[in-house]
Design an enzyme around this catalytic site. Structure first.
Site, PDB file in Angstrom:
ATOM      1  N   SER A 162       4.861  28.017  -8.389  1.00  0.00           N
ATOM      2  CA  SER A 162       3.661  27.866  -9.218  1.00  0.00           C
ATOM      3  C   SER A 162       3.498  26.438  -9.726  1.00  0.00           C
ATOM      4  O   SER A 162       4.448  25.830 -10.224  1.00  0.00           O
ATOM      5  CB  SER A 162       3.714  28.814 -10.420  1.00  0.00           C
ATOM      6  OG  SER A 162       2.668  28.533 -11.327  1.00  0.00           O
TER       7      SER A 162
ATOM      8  N   GLU B  83     -10.356  29.013  -7.159  1.00  0.00           N
ATOM      9  CA  GLU B  83     -10.057  29.048  -8.588  1.00  0.00           C
ATOM     10  C   GLU B  83     -10.684  27.831  -9.267  1.00  0.00           C
ATOM     11  O   GLU B  83     -10.027  26.801  -9.457  1.00  0.00           O
ATOM     12  CB  GLU B  83      -8.546  29.078  -8.838  1.00  0.00           C
ATOM     13  CG  GLU B  83      -7.859  30.347  -8.348  1.00  0.00           C
ATOM     14  CD  GLU B  83      -6.412  30.445  -8.794  1.00  0.00           C
ATOM     15  OE1 GLU B  83      -5.946  29.535  -9.528  1.00  0.00           O
ATOM     16  OE2 GLU B  83      -5.753  31.422  -8.421  1.00  0.00           O
TER      17      GLU B  83
END
Length: 265
Positions: free
Chosen positions: A177, A235
């Site tokens: 991440s 996103e």
């Protein structure tokens, strides 16, 4: 009997080497090393990894391969241009040592790690938010830094609630991440109740961010139309700090980090 055990161990050792390097079989030299993870209330547990010594892969900032997942372990987690994705993970136990809280509007309460970013990124974010405010826009920081433990919880929850396929489109596996780098933050606005949804792009705040983030060193990390390249759905709320020079280049050339670096691992 001793001779037999030694031979069995040798066969297993060779098997681990061959399976762990499925994606790096080109004439690279490798050797087994061990990393250790500290866990409260337990003893140290050795985790085998495969160290890469091939110069070509070292130039891609790869230090090794995690045999269990076949993820490539990056060697430059402190860089502002650190590159992690579904195939590249941070070293075990990495956490930034320069996390600070940017002076912006936050959705999370005081003391929450999600308010944090690495210092250089935090100062750049303050400039970005100040510019947005001058245009009458209401940006709010929703989720910045995440520890590996928090990312593990988020990912496992997503799998449990939405299934593996959905989770892998919207949530990163622990260690991969960008939030764990301290260089990424999710932002939103009160217009959509601070939600992290693709409709954010249709707001004045989302539109302005897409067109101006690069001026402050940020990029829309997972842009629309590049899903097959990044591995993630669009996103518009997820911005990543890479520095002004690289951000401007990526914006004007319409490139993702994958396309810029020229490799996916």
């Amino acid at each position: 009997m001793v001779f037999l055990k030694k031979n069995i161990f040798f066969v297993l050792f060779v098997f681990l080497l061959s399976t762990g390097c499925a994606q790096t079989e080109t004439s690279q030299s490798i050797k087994m090393v061990h990393s250790f993870s500290h866990k409260k209330g337990t003893v140290l547990v050795a985790k085998p990894s495969i160290q890469i010594t091939n110069q070509q892969d070292m130039n891609k900032n790869i230090s090794g391969v995690e045999p269990e997942t076949e993820l490539f372990i990056i060697s430059n987690p402190e860089s502002m241009q650190v590159y992690v994705n579904k195939n590249r993970r941070l070293p075990e136990g990495y956490a930034p040592d320069d996390l600070v809280e940017p002076d912006i509007s936050h959705l999370s309460p005081e003391g929450d790690d999600r308010r944090l970013l690495r210092e250089e990124a935090a100062r750049a974010l303050e400039e970005l938010f100040a510019a947005a405010d001058q245009h009458g826009l209401n940006l709010v920081g929703v989720s910045g830094y995440r520890s590996n433990q928090r990312q593990t919880t988020i990912y496992q929850s997503s799998v449990a609630n939405n299934g593996q396929e959905h989770a892998d489109k919207f949530s990163a596996r622990p260690g991969t991440s960008e939030h764990e780098t301290g260089l990424a933050i999710d932002v939103s606005t009160s217009v959509i109740a601070f939600a992290l949804e693709q409709t954010f792009q249709q707001t004045d705040e989302g539109s302005w961010l897409e067109e101006n983030a690069h001026q402050y060193g940020f990029i829309i990390r997972y842009p629309e139309g590049k899903e097959d390249i990044t591995g993630y759905s669009y996103e518009p709320w997820h911005i990543r700090y890479v520095g002004k020079e690289l951000a401007n280049h990526l914006y004007h050339e319409s490139l993702t980090l994958e396309e810029y670096f020229g490799y996916h691992y």
